[in-house]
Enzyme design. Structure first.
Site, short mmCIF file in Angstrom:
data_model
loop_
_atom_site.label_atom_id
_atom_site.label_comp_id
_atom_site.label_asym_id
_atom_site.label_seq_id
_atom_site.Cartn_x
_atom_site.Cartn_y
_atom_site.Cartn_z
N GLU A 74 -29.98 85.17 -41.82
CA GLU A 74 -28.95 86.15 -41.47
C GLU A 74 -27.48 85.06 -41.02
O GLU A 74 -26.61 85.74 -41.56
CB GLU A 74 -29.19 86.87 -40.22
CG GLU A 74 -30.16 87.83 -40.22
CD GLU A 74 -31.41 86.94 -39.47
OE1 GLU A 74 -31.71 85.98 -40.00
OE2 GLU A 74 -32.26 87.90 -38.72
N CYS B 84 -29.63 85.50 -33.33
CA CYS B 84 -29.07 86.20 -34.31
C CYS B 84 -28.13 87.62 -34.10
O CYS B 84 -26.84 87.62 -34.77
CB CYS B 84 -30.10 86.44 -35.49
SG CYS B 84 -30.75 85.08 -36.23
N ALA C 274 -64.15 82.25 -57.01
CA ALA C 274 -64.17 82.54 -58.25
C ALA C 274 -65.69 82.76 -58.45
O ALA C 274 -66.63 81.97 -58.05
CB ALA C 274 -63.62 81.39 -59.32
N ARG D 264 -52.00 79.02 -54.15
CA ARG D 264 -51.73 77.90 -53.38
C ARG D 264 -50.35 77.62 -53.05
O ARG D 264 -50.08 77.33 -51.77
CB ARG D 264 -52.08 76.51 -53.95
CG ARG D 264 -53.65 76.52 -54.17
CD ARG D 264 -54.27 74.91 -54.89
NE ARG D 264 -55.47 75.20 -54.72
CZ ARG D 264 -56.27 74.07 -55.95
NH1 ARG D 264 -55.43 73.33 -56.44
NH2 ARG D 264 -57.42 74.14 -55.98
N ALA E 19 -66.94 79.54 -45.81
CA ALA E 19 -66.67 81.00 -46.02
C ALA E 19 -67.20 82.00 -45.33
O ALA E 19 -66.68 82.77 -44.55
CB ALA E 19 -66.52 81.30 -47.85
N ALA F 190 -69.01 81.00 -42.61
CA ALA F 190 -68.80 81.00 -41.14
C ALA F 190 -67.44 81.34 -40.61
O ALA F 190 -67.47 82.18 -39.57
CB ALA F 190 -68.59 79.35 -41.05
N1 LIG Z 1 -66.45 79.38 -57.00
C1 LIG Z 1 -65.64 79.14 -55.91
O1 LIG Z 1 -64.90 79.82 -55.51
C2 LIG Z 1 -66.06 77.90 -55.18
C3 LIG Z 1 -65.02 77.32 -54.16
C4 LIG Z 1 -65.09 76.14 -53.29
C5 LIG Z 1 -66.47 75.34 -53.81
N2 LIG Z 1 -67.11 75.90 -54.45
C6 LIG Z 1 -68.49 75.02 -54.88
O2 LIG Z 1 -69.50 75.05 -53.38
C7 LIG Z 1 -70.19 73.88 -53.51
C8 LIG Z 1 -70.20 73.47 -52.19
O3 LIG Z 1 -70.54 74.29 -51.38
P1 LIG Z 1 -70.73 73.97 -49.81
O4 LIG Z 1 -71.26 75.33 -49.09
O5 LIG Z 1 -71.60 72.91 -49.40
O6 LIG Z 1 -69.36 73.73 -49.52
P2 LIG Z 1 -68.23 73.93 -48.32
O7 LIG Z 1 -68.30 75.35 -47.71
O8 LIG Z 1 -66.75 73.64 -48.64
O9 LIG Z 1 -68.70 72.76 -47.24
C9 LIG Z 1 -69.90 72.88 -46.46
C10 LIG Z 1 -69.63 72.03 -45.34
O10 LIG Z 1 -68.73 72.20 -44.33
C11 LIG Z 1 -68.82 71.59 -43.23
N3 LIG Z 1 -68.38 72.78 -42.09
C12 LIG Z 1 -67.30 72.55 -41.42
N4 LIG Z 1 -67.21 73.47 -40.48
C13 LIG Z 1 -68.31 74.49 -40.88
C14 LIG Z 1 -68.54 75.35 -40.31
N5 LIG Z 1 -68.08 76.05 -39.36
N6 LIG Z 1 -69.64 76.08 -40.63
C15 LIG Z 1 -70.41 75.48 -41.75
N7 LIG Z 1 -70.17 74.35 -42.25
C16 LIG Z 1 -68.92 73.85 -41.66
C17 LIG Z 1 -70.34 71.22 -43.17
O11 LIG Z 1 -70.44 70.18 -43.32
P3 LIG Z 1 -70.62 69.03 -42.14
O12 LIG Z 1 -71.40 69.54 -41.15
O13 LIG Z 1 -70.84 67.59 -42.57
O14 LIG Z 1 -69.27 69.01 -41.64
C18 LIG Z 1 -70.83 72.04 -44.36
O15 LIG Z 1 -71.86 71.34 -44.79
C19 LIG Z 1 -69.60 72.91 -54.64
O16 LIG Z 1 -70.72 72.84 -55.72
C20 LIG Z 1 -68.35 73.77 -55.06
O17 LIG Z 1 -68.34 73.93 -56.41
C21 LIG Z 1 -67.02 77.13 -55.26
#
Ligand SMILES: NC(=O)c1ccc[n+]([C@@H]2O[C@H](COP(=O)([O-])OP(=O)(O)OC[C@H]3O[C@@H](n4cnc5c(N)ncnc54)[C@H](OP(=O)(O)O)[C@@H]3O)[C@@H](O)[C@H]2O)c1
Length: 366
Positions: free
Chosen positions: A56, A88, A157, A187, A301, A303
């Site tokens: 403003e 303001c 996705a 993003r 996601a 979590a």
């Molecule tokens: N299609 C899509 O939209 C999409 C998007 C993203 C990823 N992906 C795919 O997802 C796959 C990876 O899967 P992901 O499940 O391992 O990935 P993620 O959810 O990104 O990472 C999981 C890790 O996050 C950490 N983390 C931190 N805070 C957490 C919490 N509160 N609760 C649980 N975990 C927590 C844990 O590891 P630490 O304990 O070591 O921290 C856990 O192992 C890849 O292959 C990727 O290509 C797909």
């Protein structure tokens, strides 16, 4: 009732405010337009950096004496408090405008209520004009302000049958080029993009905006309980700022190695072996992050969904059937269909050969 020139001015104010997304934090991305007494635009402005003038004030400065007897049109209720800048409402009164039109109410305890202050000064005030259109830009900021935590959009996705990867693990390019560009635009509209360490280790994503023109890059955030992000990971390059959130009990040597990179390393309490999602959000809110895009994967996601911390879901569904494969989510605390997290569909849009669905939790949450 707002007249056509005021509606046009409001659309312009909303558009100007959109350019301030990610720039104005922690202030809202507000835009303002000043009309002179004949309804001609004589000034526009957006809220810029912290400590800089609000929209403003910028618009009124541009208008100068032409504002006298005119109308101020702004996407958010003008503030009445002294924060890093003065109220303001004082500047508006001093400029001599006779009417103020705004879209959304400011939910802030100290900043809100500017409309009533202006009415008390004898200025004609109209609230709620094009509120739904303004909420597209300002809604997440308003939600964040009301909840005292960042607004969180979860994006994923998947194939039409809800798989993010095939049975053999292959997942690249589930969706097409247009969906990819659309994700980059999402993003750009966010302050920060979040992933779990699993995604960093599996895919080594850059998480930058590349497929659309970008004047700024959102901050990248890795949720990394055990500090296992490789120090040569793409998210640690200089293309954008990065925050790695690690558990308070993470291995000291690994944390030290991460501290040696460009990233800011933030420690956060651990619950049941993982970062506490709500506390991670608190850390980001404290760093002025208001609008977050959670890009996955399913562990992180799930979590956030278990804690009901997701405010908006954006799904890109590809017209493909994969059958056996990796599901979009794990357990989110819904054992029976009656426990399902109910969403209200906001929008269904074709994006190239894919479909984008935007939905928000039906219960407003707390
Ligand atoms: N299609 C899509 O939209 C999409 C998007 C993203 C990823 N992906 C795919 O997802 C796959 C990876 O899967 P992901 O499940 O391992 O990935 P993620 O959810 O990104 O990472 C999981 C890790 O996050 C950490 N983390 C931190 N805070 C957490 C919490 N509160 N609760 C649980 N975990 C927590 C844990 O590891 P630490 O304990 O070591 O921290 C856990 O192992 C890849 O292959 C990727 O290509 C797909």
């Amino acid at each position: 009732v707002a007249i056509q020139t005021e509606l046009d001015a409001m659309r312009r104010a909303i558009a100007v405010g959109r350019d301030a997304v990610g720039v104005s934090n922690p202030n809202p991305p507000v835009g303002a337009v000043v009309l002179d007494a004949t309804g001609t635009v004589v000034g526009t402005g957006a809220t810029r950096m912290v400590g800089a003038a609000h929209a403003e004030v910028v618009a009124l400065a541009a208008a100068g004496s032409a504002a006298r007897g005119g109308t101020l049109v702004t996407s958010l209720e003008p503030c009445r408090h002294t924060g890093r800048t003065g109220p303001c409402t004082d500047v508006i009164a001093a400029a001599g405008v006779q009417r103020v039109v705004y879209a959304l109410q400011d939910p802030g305890v100290t900043a809100g209520g500017g409309g009533d202050v202006l009415r008390g000064l004898g200025i004609d005030v109209e609230a709620g004009v094009l509120a739904a259109e303004a909420a597209v830009v300002l809604g997440p900021w308003v939600t964040a302000e009301m909840r005292g935590r960042p607004h969180l959009t979860w994006k994923y996705a998947a194939s039409l049958d809800g798989r993010t990867a095939a049975a053999d693990g292959s997942s690249r390019w589930i969706t097409g080029d247009e969906a990819r560009r659309d994700v980059h635009a999402q993003r750009l509209a966010a302050d920060a993009v979040l992933v779990g360490s699993g995604t960093v280790v599996a895919d080594d994503p850059a998480l930058t905006v590349r497929a659309v023109a970008a004047a700024r890059q959102p901050i990248r955030v890795v949720l990394d309980t055990s500090a296992r992000t490789p120090i040569d990971a793409a998210v640690l390059d200089d293309a954008a700022p990065t925050i790695v959130i690690v558990g308070t009990d993470a291995d000291a040597d690994r944390v030290k190695a991460l501290r040696g990179t460009r990233a800011e390393v933030v420690e956060c309490p651990v619950v049941d072996g993982h970062l506490d999602p709500a506390r991670a959000l608190d850390e980001l809110f404290a760093r002025d992050q208001r609008r977050l895009l959670l890009e996955g994967g399913r562990t992180v996601a799930s979590a956030f969904l278990r804690q009901r911390l997701v405010d908006r879901v954006v799904a890109y569904l590809a017209p493909k059937l994969v059958g056996a494969g990796v599901p979009v989510l794990d357990d989110i605390g819904a054992a029976g269909i009656d426990d399902a997290l109910r969403l209200t569909t906001i929008e269904v849009t074709p994006v190239g050969e894919d479909i984008r669905i935007v939905a928000e939790p039906t219960e407003s949450g707390g």
